[in-house]
Motif scaffolding. Structure first.
Motif, PDB file in Angstrom:
ATOM      1  N   ALA A  89      37.982  39.425  26.262  1.00 40.45           N
ATOM      2  CA  ALA A  89      38.941  39.559  27.353  1.00 40.45           C
ATOM      3  C   ALA A  89      38.722  40.822  28.171  1.00 40.45           C
ATOM      4  O   ALA A  89      38.720  40.789  29.406  1.00 40.45           O
ATOM      5  CB  ALA A  89      40.359  39.554  26.786  1.00 40.45           C
ATOM      6  N   THR A  90      38.533  41.961  27.495  1.00 47.17           N
ATOM      7  CA  THR A  90      38.505  43.230  28.213  1.00 47.17           C
ATOM      8  C   THR A  90      37.205  43.458  28.982  1.00 47.17           C
ATOM      9  O   THR A  90      37.187  44.246  29.935  1.00 47.17           O
ATOM     10  CB  THR A  90      38.724  44.410  27.249  1.00 47.17           C
ATOM     11  OG1 THR A  90      37.763  44.339  26.195  1.00 47.17           O
ATOM     12  CG2 THR A  90      40.116  44.375  26.658  1.00 47.17           C
ATOM     13  N   LEU A  91      36.129  42.758  28.615  1.00 44.06           N
ATOM     14  CA  LEU A  91      34.834  43.025  29.245  1.00 44.06           C
ATOM     15  C   LEU A  91      34.390  41.942  30.219  1.00 44.06           C
ATOM     16  O   LEU A  91      33.351  42.085  30.866  1.00 44.06           O
ATOM     17  CB  LEU A  91      33.763  43.208  28.163  1.00 44.06           C
ATOM     18  CG  LEU A  91      33.950  44.421  27.246  1.00 44.06           C
ATOM     19  CD1 LEU A  91      32.888  44.429  26.154  1.00 44.06           C
ATOM     20  CD2 LEU A  91      33.900  45.705  28.055  1.00 44.06           C
ATOM     21  N   MET A  92      35.155  40.860  30.354  1.00 43.54           N
ATOM     22  CA  MET A  92      34.708  39.738  31.167  1.00 43.54           C
ATOM     23  C   MET A  92      34.529  40.120  32.637  1.00 43.54           C
ATOM     24  O   MET A  92      33.506  39.827  33.259  1.00 43.54           O
ATOM     25  CB  MET A  92      35.699  38.585  31.030  1.00 43.54           C
ATOM     26  CG  MET A  92      35.106  37.238  31.401  1.00 43.54           C
ATOM     27  SD  MET A  92      36.328  35.910  31.289  1.00 43.54           S
ATOM     28  CE  MET A  92      37.043  36.189  29.683  1.00 43.54           C
ATOM     29  N   ILE A  93      35.521  40.763  33.233  1.00 43.14           N
ATOM     30  CA  ILE A  93      35.427  41.142  34.640  1.00 43.14           C
ATOM     31  C   ILE A  93      34.317  42.178  34.836  1.00 43.14           C
ATOM     32  O   ILE A  93      33.551  42.112  35.809  1.00 43.14           O
ATOM     33  CB  ILE A  93      36.769  41.682  35.147  1.00 43.14           C
ATOM     34  CG1 ILE A  93      37.858  40.616  35.012  1.00 43.14           C
ATOM     35  CG2 ILE A  93      36.658  42.130  36.598  1.00 43.14           C
ATOM     36  CD1 ILE A  93      39.246  41.097  35.395  1.00 43.14           C
ATOM     37  N   ALA A  94      34.211  43.120  33.901  1.00 44.97           N
ATOM     38  CA  ALA A  94      33.162  44.136  34.001  1.00 44.97           C
ATOM     39  C   ALA A  94      31.779  43.497  33.936  1.00 44.97           C
ATOM     40  O   ALA A  94      30.865  43.895  34.673  1.00 44.97           O
ATOM     41  CB  ALA A  94      33.319  45.158  32.873  1.00 44.97           C
ATOM     42  N   ALA A  95      31.602  42.488  33.094  1.00 41.11           N
ATOM     43  CA  ALA A  95      30.307  41.820  32.974  1.00 41.11           C
ATOM     44  C   ALA A  95      29.942  41.100  34.267  1.00 41.11           C
ATOM     45  O   ALA A  95      28.777  41.114  34.699  1.00 41.11           O
ATOM     46  CB  ALA A  95      30.331  40.833  31.803  1.00 41.11           C
ATOM     47  N   ALA A  96      30.932  40.469  34.894  1.00 37.38           N
ATOM     48  CA  ALA A  96      30.667  39.794  36.172  1.00 37.38           C
ATOM     49  C   ALA A  96      30.263  40.810  37.236  1.00 37.38           C
ATOM     50  O   ALA A  96      29.359  40.554  38.049  1.00 37.38           O
ATOM     51  CB  ALA A  96      31.906  39.022  36.614  1.00 37.38           C
ATOM     52  N   THR A  97      30.907  41.972  37.247  1.00 35.95           N
ATOM     53  CA  THR A  97      30.559  43.023  38.208  1.00 35.95           C
ATOM     54  C   THR A  97      29.144  43.538  37.973  1.00 35.95           C
ATOM     55  O   THR A  97      28.367  43.733  38.912  1.00 35.95           O
ATOM     56  CB  THR A  97      31.562  44.187  38.102  1.00 35.95           C
ATOM     57  OG1 THR A  97      32.880  43.687  38.359  1.00 35.95           O
ATOM     58  CG2 THR A  97      31.236  45.286  39.096  1.00 35.95           C
ATOM     59  N   LEU A  98      28.794  43.758  36.707  1.00 34.51           N
ATOM     60  CA  LEU A  98      27.440  44.215  36.385  1.00 34.51           C
ATOM     61  C   LEU A  98      26.407  43.162  36.752  1.00 34.51           C
ATOM     62  O   LEU A  98      25.289  43.489  37.173  1.00 34.51           O
ATOM     63  CB  LEU A  98      27.345  44.562  34.898  1.00 34.51           C
ATOM     64  CG  LEU A  98      28.141  45.788  34.450  1.00 34.51           C
ATOM     65  CD1 LEU A  98      28.032  45.972  32.947  1.00 34.51           C
ATOM     66  CD2 LEU A  98      27.653  47.045  35.175  1.00 34.51           C
ATOM     67  N   GLY A  99      26.757  41.885  36.595  1.00 34.94           N
ATOM     68  CA  GLY A  99      25.843  40.827  36.987  1.00 34.94           C
ATOM     69  C   GLY A  99      25.548  40.855  38.470  1.00 34.94           C
ATOM     70  O   GLY A  99      24.411  40.611  38.894  1.00 34.94           O
ATOM     71  N   ASP A 100      26.560  41.153  39.275  1.00 40.40           N
ATOM     72  CA  ASP A 100      26.345  41.263  40.717  1.00 40.40           C
ATOM     73  C   ASP A 100      25.354  42.380  41.048  1.00 40.40           C
ATOM     74  O   ASP A 100      24.549  42.264  41.972  1.00 40.40           O
ATOM     75  CB  ASP A 100      27.670  41.537  41.431  1.00 40.40           C
ATOM     76  CG  ASP A 100      28.584  40.319  41.449  1.00 40.40           C
ATOM     77  OD1 ASP A 100      28.092  39.208  41.168  1.00 40.40           O
ATOM     78  OD2 ASP A 100      29.783  40.484  41.745  1.00 40.40           O
ATOM     79  N   ARG A 101      25.410  43.469  40.297  1.00 39.99           N
ATOM     80  CA  ARG A 101      24.568  44.638  40.582  1.00 39.99           C
ATOM     81  C   ARG A 101      23.189  44.513  39.954  1.00 39.99           C
ATOM     82  O   ARG A 101      22.179  44.818  40.578  1.00 39.99           O
ATOM     83  CB  ARG A 101      25.249  45.916  40.075  1.00 39.99           C
ATOM     84  CG  ARG A 101      26.510  46.294  40.813  1.00 39.99           C
ATOM     85  CD  ARG A 101      27.178  47.504  40.173  1.00 39.99           C
ATOM     86  NE  ARG A 101      26.307  48.672  40.226  1.00 39.99           N
ATOM     87  CZ  ARG A 101      26.251  49.533  41.231  1.00 39.99           C
ATOM     88  NH1 ARG A 101      27.026  49.353  42.290  1.00 39.99           N
ATOM     89  NH2 ARG A 101      25.451  50.569  41.205  1.00 39.99           N
ATOM     90  N   TRP A 102      23.115  44.117  38.689  1.00 42.85           N
ATOM     91  CA  TRP A 102      21.858  44.133  37.937  1.00 42.85           C
ATOM     92  C   TRP A 102      21.089  42.816  38.004  1.00 42.85           C
ATOM     93  O   TRP A 102      19.935  42.749  37.602  1.00 42.85           O
ATOM     94  CB  TRP A 102      22.132  44.454  36.464  1.00 42.85           C
ATOM     95  CG  TRP A 102      22.691  45.815  36.230  1.00 42.85           C
ATOM     96  CD1 TRP A 102      22.756  46.854  37.122  1.00 42.85           C
ATOM     97  CD2 TRP A 102      23.257  46.308  35.015  1.00 42.85           C
ATOM     98  NE1 TRP A 102      23.339  47.950  36.546  1.00 42.85           N
ATOM     99  CE2 TRP A 102      23.649  47.652  35.237  1.00 42.85           C
ATOM    100  CE3 TRP A 102      23.465  45.762  33.768  1.00 42.85           C
ATOM    101  CZ2 TRP A 102      24.238  48.429  34.260  1.00 42.85           C
ATOM    102  CZ3 TRP A 102      24.049  46.534  32.779  1.00 42.85           C
ATOM    103  CH2 TRP A 102      24.433  47.861  33.028  1.00 42.85           C
TER     104      TRP A 102
END
Length: 489
Positions: A89-102
């Motif tokens: 739950a806590t990392l899902m949005i962060a992972a999507a953001t990192l996917g956009d960048r990396w």
């Protein structure tokens, strides 16, 4: 020709019950050099996602076995479930953001790798603590797999077949949740509890080359990761859940319980204050100005809290009190967990005609009534007495998913679809973790124990608490704007 595409992220879809998204992502041209069969792209995107959704509930049928073989306490069993859910739950949005960048495919593959390493660590765990840590690592990987699988699939298939592909993706997600208790029970009974986690390894070995072959790399809107917001949100949720889980055992006024709860609430308050000011918010608070978005999130959170906290206890009840094997118990949950596979698509077709509110309110009311039935029927002993409640709860669950997904995206700008859906999925996963913690706290406070002669004492008040929370969600859903979803799709 470059194989990268750049597209805004569609919804995360990371629900414990995995309904299909209500709105397809915008058309994205696919590079001609990467033309692959739609079926291959579907398998490549859906197989890792199926692992992630399956492992949400795969351990529920194995909890009594884990208690016996690892000497796990009821608190340990809660963390076996919650460690995965909270990391997810806590990392899902962060992972999507990192996917956009990396790069979304790169991050997706990284998520598969971390999930697989967590699975190996779980299979090798010899203590409850080691298993809990491994489950948390699995959740970290799942947080990258779930939101990016749909994004990658949407860019890999032709626009003319995208709606069909997304529909199948949603069905596979729901199937993973429905089969979790069954697969877990079958593997535990036929092989061992460790095999629940070993089976993820060959699946990953098949999935990785498929992803590399059929899903082109993409990047989205580059946005700075809100690290402070991520830390505050994670600390807040963990503190509250930790305190609730340990409240009955350590004493609600003890420093080890009161401190984490107060600290968690303070961290969440600081998170909201930070999100209101930062230009790179993890969860843009402006989204909550939409009444349909706010109501859908509030009802979805309460629904997850009540429903999945009850699943945690009822899956153990079928084995500990009624004496079923892990597989038999998993199969007997299917009238509840599998019903959304049939009902959710029907609700999705009805929503444009009747609107979201009537379906969402009706679904939540049916779910609450089903749990109330189960709470009273459980004391009658036989499984047959539970079936009407299981069916009613399953129908209610199916009526809830598709309308809720529609309401989350209603009136949202396309650029906000990914964040809105990810926020909704995150809140539902937090609801699952709190549901397990809160309903188990009620169970324990009422005198329930994980033994045949002590389980029923706490089961009824705990499940009735879940029913009451969902009933409140049904009342809250009446605030949904009347025309939401009508005429859409």
């Amino acid at each position: 020709m470059s194989t990268q595409t750049r597209t805004p992220a569609p919804g995360a879809g990371g629900a414990p019950a995995g309904a299909a998204p209500s709105a397809a992502p915008p058309d994205v041209p696919r590079p001609a050099s990467r033309a692959v069969p739609v079926a291959v792209a579907l398998v490549a995107a859906s197989l890792p996602m199926f692992m992630a959704t399956l492992d949400n509930l795969v351990v529920t049928s194995a909890l009594p076995v884990l208690q016996a073989e690892l000497g796990a306490s009821l608190t340990d069993l809660q963390w076996v479930v919650n460690a995965y859910t909270l990391a997810f739950a806590t990392l899902m949005i962060a992972a999507a953001t990192l996917g956009d960048r990396w790069g979304r495919r790169r991050t997706f593959l990284g998520g598969i790798a971390v999930f697989t390493l967590g699975s190996i660590a779980a299979a090798l765990a010899g203590t409850p603590g080691a298993l809990i840590a491994a489950r948390a690592l699995q959740g970290v990987g799942a947080a990258a797999v779930m939101p990016l699988s749909l994004t990658l699939l949407a860019a890999a298939v032709p626009a003319s077949r995208r709606a069909m592909a997304i529909g199948i993706w949603g069905g596979v997600s729901g199937l993973g949740v429905a089969l979790g208790p069954v697969v877990g029970g079958a593997v535990v009974e036929g092989i061992s509890w460790q095999a629940m986690f070993w089976i993820n390894v060959p699946v990953a070995l098949v999935a990785v080359p498929l992803v590399l072959r059929s899903l082109p790399e993409q990047r989205g809107r580059a946005q700075r990761l809100d690290l402070l917001g991520l830390v505050l949100a994670a600390a807040g949720v963990l503190g509250v859940v930790w305190g609730v889980v340990h409240g009955n055992e350590d004493g609600w006024t003890s420093a080890g319980v009161l401190g984490p709860i107060v600290g968690g609430v303070l961290a969440l308050a600081l998170f909201l204050a930070h999100e209101a000011r930062t230009p790179h918010a993890l969860v843009p608070l402006r989204l909550f100005r939409s009444r349909s978005f706010s109501v859908a999130n509030a009802s979805g959170f309460a629904f997850s809290l009540g429903a999945f906290g009850a699943v945690f206890l009822l899956a153990q009840y079928l084995q500990i009190v009624q004496g079923y094997s892990p597989l038999e118990a998993g199969l007997r949950t299917l009238p509840w967990t599998a019903a959304p596979m049939v009902v959710a698509p029907l609700a999705g077709m009805l929503a444009p005609r009747v609107g979201v509110r009537v379906l969402l309110t009706g679904g939540l009311a049916a779910q609450a009534a089903g749990l109330a039935w189960l709470a009273f029927a459980a004391s009658d002993g036989g499984y047959a007495a539970l079936v009407p409640g299981l069916v009613l709860a399953g129908i209610g669950m199916g009526l809830t998913f598709a309308p809720s997904a529609t309401a989350v995206l209603a009136g949202m700008a396309p650029d906000d679809h990914g964040t809105a859906s990810s926020t909704n999925a995150t809140l539902r996963e937090v609801g699952v973790a709190l549901g397990v913690a809160v309903l188990t706290a009620v169970f324990t406070a009422a005198g329930g124990t994980i033994a045949p002669d002590g389980f029923e004492a706490g089961l009824r008040p705990a499940v009735l608490t879940g029913a009451a929370v969902i009933a409140l969600a049904a009342v809250a859903s009446l605030a949904m704007p009347r025309g939401t979803g009508r005429g859409e799709g």
